[in-house]
Write a protein that holds these residues in place. Sequence first.
Motif, PDB file in Angstrom:
ATOM      1  N   TYR A  57      -4.394  15.078   2.704  1.00 47.75           N
ATOM      2  CA  TYR A  57      -3.753  14.126   3.613  1.00 47.75           C
ATOM      3  C   TYR A  57      -3.460  12.784   2.939  1.00 47.75           C
ATOM      4  CZ  TYR A  57      -5.299  17.724   6.755  1.00 47.75           C
ATOM      5  OH  TYR A  57      -5.494  18.952   7.361  1.00 47.75           O
ATOM      6  N   ILE A  58      -3.494  12.776   1.623  1.00 46.74           N
ATOM      7  CA  ILE A  58      -3.112  11.597   0.847  1.00 46.74           C
ATOM      8  C   ILE A  58      -1.660  11.772   0.410  1.00 46.74           C
ATOM      9  CG2 ILE A  58      -3.561  10.225  -1.202  1.00 46.74           C
ATOM     10  CD1 ILE A  58      -5.781  10.037   0.846  1.00 46.74           C
ATOM     11  N   VAL A  59      -0.806  10.883   0.875  1.00 44.81           N
ATOM     12  CA  VAL A  59       0.626  10.937   0.537  1.00 44.81           C
ATOM     13  C   VAL A  59       0.885   9.969  -0.611  1.00 44.81           C
ATOM     14  CG1 VAL A  59       2.974  10.660   1.395  1.00 44.81           C
ATOM     15  CG2 VAL A  59       1.171  11.463   2.944  1.00 44.81           C
ATOM     16  N   LYS A  60       1.312  10.489  -1.727  1.00 42.73           N
ATOM     17  CA  LYS A  60       1.526   9.666  -2.918  1.00 42.73           C
ATOM     18  C   LYS A  60       2.745   8.756  -2.751  1.00 42.73           C
ATOM     19  CE  LYS A  60      -0.484  13.149  -5.992  1.00 42.73           C
ATOM     20  NZ  LYS A  60      -0.246  14.044  -7.148  1.00 42.73           N
ATOM     21  N   GLY A  61       2.595   7.519  -3.206  1.00 38.71           N
ATOM     22  CA  GLY A  61       3.702   6.570  -3.187  1.00 38.71           C
ATOM     23  C   GLY A  61       4.467   6.597  -4.501  1.00 38.71           C
ATOM     24  N   LYS A  62       5.484   5.749  -4.582  1.00 30.98           N
ATOM     25  CA  LYS A  62       6.358   5.738  -5.757  1.00 30.98           C
ATOM     26  C   LYS A  62       5.628   5.277  -7.020  1.00 30.98           C
ATOM     27  CE  LYS A  62      10.017   7.204  -3.606  1.00 30.98           C
ATOM     28  NZ  LYS A  62      10.576   8.546  -3.919  1.00 30.98           N
ATOM     29  N   MET A  63       4.702   4.319  -6.878  1.00 31.40           N
ATOM     30  CA  MET A  63       3.964   3.865  -8.057  1.00 31.40           C
ATOM     31  C   MET A  63       3.040   4.963  -8.564  1.00 31.40           C
ATOM     32  SD  MET A  63       3.167  -0.177  -7.341  1.00 31.40           S
ATOM     33  CE  MET A  63       2.551  -0.424  -9.007  1.00 31.40           C
ATOM     34  N   TRP A  64       2.428   5.703  -7.661  1.00 27.36           N
ATOM     35  CA  TRP A  64       1.583   6.834  -8.062  1.00 27.36           C
ATOM     36  C   TRP A  64       2.425   7.860  -8.816  1.00 27.36           C
ATOM     37  CZ3 TRP A  64      -2.817   8.939  -4.449  1.00 27.36           C
ATOM     38  CH2 TRP A  64      -3.567   9.894  -5.136  1.00 27.36           C
ATOM     39  N   GLU A  65       3.617   8.153  -8.304  1.00 26.66           N
ATOM     40  CA  GLU A  65       4.516   9.091  -8.981  1.00 26.66           C
ATOM     41  C   GLU A  65       4.800   8.640 -10.409  1.00 26.66           C
ATOM     42  OE1 GLU A  65       8.118  10.115  -6.954  1.00 26.66           O
ATOM     43  OE2 GLU A  65       7.155  10.137  -4.979  1.00 26.66           O
ATOM     44  N   ALA A  66       5.073   7.339 -10.570  1.00 28.97           N
ATOM     45  CA  ALA A  66       5.386   6.803 -11.899  1.00 28.97           C
ATOM     46  C   ALA A  66       4.165   6.853 -12.811  1.00 28.97           C
ATOM     47  CB  ALA A  66       5.899   5.374 -11.773  1.00 28.97           C
ATOM     48  N   PHE A  67       2.984   6.595 -12.243  1.00 26.89           N
ATOM     49  CA  PHE A  67       1.762   6.583 -13.038  1.00 26.89           C
ATOM     50  C   PHE A  67       1.426   7.955 -13.604  1.00 26.89           C
ATOM     51  CE2 PHE A  67      -0.527   2.580 -11.208  1.00 26.89           C
ATOM     52  CZ  PHE A  67       0.561   1.814 -11.596  1.00 26.89           C
ATOM     53  N   GLU A  68       1.670   9.017 -12.827  1.00 33.58           N
ATOM     54  CA  GLU A  68       1.271  10.345 -13.273  1.00 33.58           C
ATOM     55  C   GLU A  68       2.442  11.166 -13.826  1.00 33.58           C
ATOM     56  OE1 GLU A  68      -0.458  12.529 -10.054  1.00 33.58           O
ATOM     57  OE2 GLU A  68       1.467  12.926  -9.076  1.00 33.58           O
ATOM     58  N   GLN A 112       0.821  -1.210   0.000  1.00 32.41           N
ATOM     59  CA  GLN A 112       0.000   0.000   0.000  1.00 32.41           C
ATOM     60  C   GLN A 112       0.858   1.265   0.000  1.00 32.41           C
ATOM     61  OE1 GLN A 112      -3.322   0.227  -0.269  1.00 32.41           O
ATOM     62  NE2 GLN A 112      -3.231   2.460  -0.204  1.00 32.41           N
ATOM     63  N   GLN A 113       2.036   1.204   0.627  1.00 32.26           N
ATOM     64  CA  GLN A 113       2.909   2.376   0.693  1.00 32.26           C
ATOM     65  C   GLN A 113       3.402   2.796  -0.684  1.00 32.26           C
ATOM     66  OE1 GLN A 113       5.382   0.340   3.781  1.00 32.26           O
ATOM     67  NE2 GLN A 113       5.302   2.312   4.823  1.00 32.26           N
ATOM     68  N   GLY A 114       3.486   1.862  -1.607  1.00 28.79           N
ATOM     69  CA  GLY A 114       3.892   2.202  -2.963  1.00 28.79           C
ATOM     70  C   GLY A 114       2.806   2.917  -3.744  1.00 28.79           C
ATOM     71  N   LEU A 115       1.560   2.745  -3.309  1.00 30.43           N
ATOM     72  CA  LEU A 115       0.433   3.412  -3.957  1.00 30.43           C
ATOM     73  C   LEU A 115       0.187   4.768  -3.293  1.00 30.43           C
ATOM     74  CD1 LEU A 115      -1.958   0.329  -4.184  1.00 30.43           C
ATOM     75  CD2 LEU A 115      -0.234   1.088  -5.838  1.00 30.43           C
ATOM     76  N   TYR A 116      -0.253   4.739  -2.054  1.00 28.70           N
ATOM     77  CA  TYR A 116      -0.473   5.967  -1.290  1.00 28.70           C
ATOM     78  C   TYR A 116      -0.689   5.606   0.171  1.00 28.70           C
ATOM     79  CZ  TYR A 116      -5.471   4.875  -0.892  1.00 28.70           C
ATOM     80  OH  TYR A 116      -6.670   4.281  -0.581  1.00 28.70           O
ATOM     81  N   GLU A 117      -0.603   6.618   1.033  1.00 27.71           N
ATOM     82  CA  GLU A 117      -0.923   6.467   2.445  1.00 27.71           C
ATOM     83  C   GLU A 117      -1.819   7.624   2.871  1.00 27.71           C
ATOM     84  OE1 GLU A 117       2.309   4.517   5.116  1.00 27.71           O
ATOM     85  OE2 GLU A 117       3.414   5.812   3.738  1.00 27.71           O
ATOM     86  N   TYR A 118      -2.752   7.319   3.736  1.00 24.74           N
ATOM     87  CA  TYR A 118      -3.657   8.337   4.281  1.00 24.74           C
ATOM     88  C   TYR A 118      -3.129   8.766   5.646  1.00 24.74           C
ATOM     89  CZ  TYR A 118      -7.801  10.277   6.602  1.00 24.74           C
ATOM     90  OH  TYR A 118      -8.657  11.078   7.306  1.00 24.74           O
ATOM     91  N   ASP A 119      -2.776  10.051   5.766  1.00 22.22           N
ATOM     92  CA  ASP A 119      -2.191  10.583   7.000  1.00 22.22           C
ATOM     93  C   ASP A 119      -3.305  11.056   7.942  1.00 22.22           C
ATOM     94  OD1 ASP A 119      -0.634  11.629   8.974  1.00 22.22           O
ATOM     95  OD2 ASP A 119       0.476  13.028   7.692  1.00 22.22           O
TER      96      ASP A 119
END
Length: 290
Positions: A94-105, A66-73
Amino acid sequence: MNFTGTDKYVATDELQLAVNAAIALEKPLLIKGEPGTGKTMLAEQISEALGMPLIQWHVKSTTKAQQGLYEYDAVSRLRDSQLGDEKVKDISNYIVKGKMWEAFEAEQQSVLLIDEIDKADIEFPNDLLLELDKMEFFVYETQKLVKATTRPIVIITSNNEKELPDAFLRRCFFHYIEFPNSQTMEKIVDVHYPEIKKDLVRQAMDVFFDVRKIPGLKKKPSTSELIDWLKLLMADDIPEEILRNRDTSKAIPPLYGALADATSLATALALPAACYAIIAGFGVFARRPA
């Protein structure tokens, strides 16, 4: 768009074929091999060679998919609500983007490195099956579907410390990096130290491969450790004659603490305490074996 290696990275024909096949098939490339064989560096060089940004996700034993997708703070949101901050009204703050989200967008196609996936628990790869297949995931807090605008080139590395699930393996293009033979190793050394004396390289490599053959060695020296050892030999100006005329019955090359763990090697060789003291004198070992 073909990868053929770079001036910093020697890629064998088999490795080049695997990389280019994975790109053409739009599948994650799963790279296995001994530690220190250049798996992580491969992703870096693919990024450089193809002119793409590199996004790195280094997996630890405690990492969750889940951390690679996003985390809810939720903690920060609770704190801000107690302080009366207006931004609490928008949960997306409060949605922290993960590395996969970064790559997707990413605005352009990127290289996504998922490094040492075998460190995580067995459920980690299974939890990424849908995301790797469809290149999308759902953010429940905002009811938003995140879909990759451009499919990233996914490189996944494993040190082969544990088996990965079959369902995950079926979704990857697999390649095992064989330990380099002497000819390939010479090319690798030449990339790092083009001015090094060839005789020194040959003598050092003879010692290096001899150490790898020692039975009972817990961890065999890797390519990266050979590079470090050669750097030490050059810094101390060790002549190749010392390596050529070494006493093979003692099997103690100079500064070889850069090649292998002292405890493991001393135990494997059954070295007496006096020999171990000589080795430790190079200042590269931490403790004496029990």
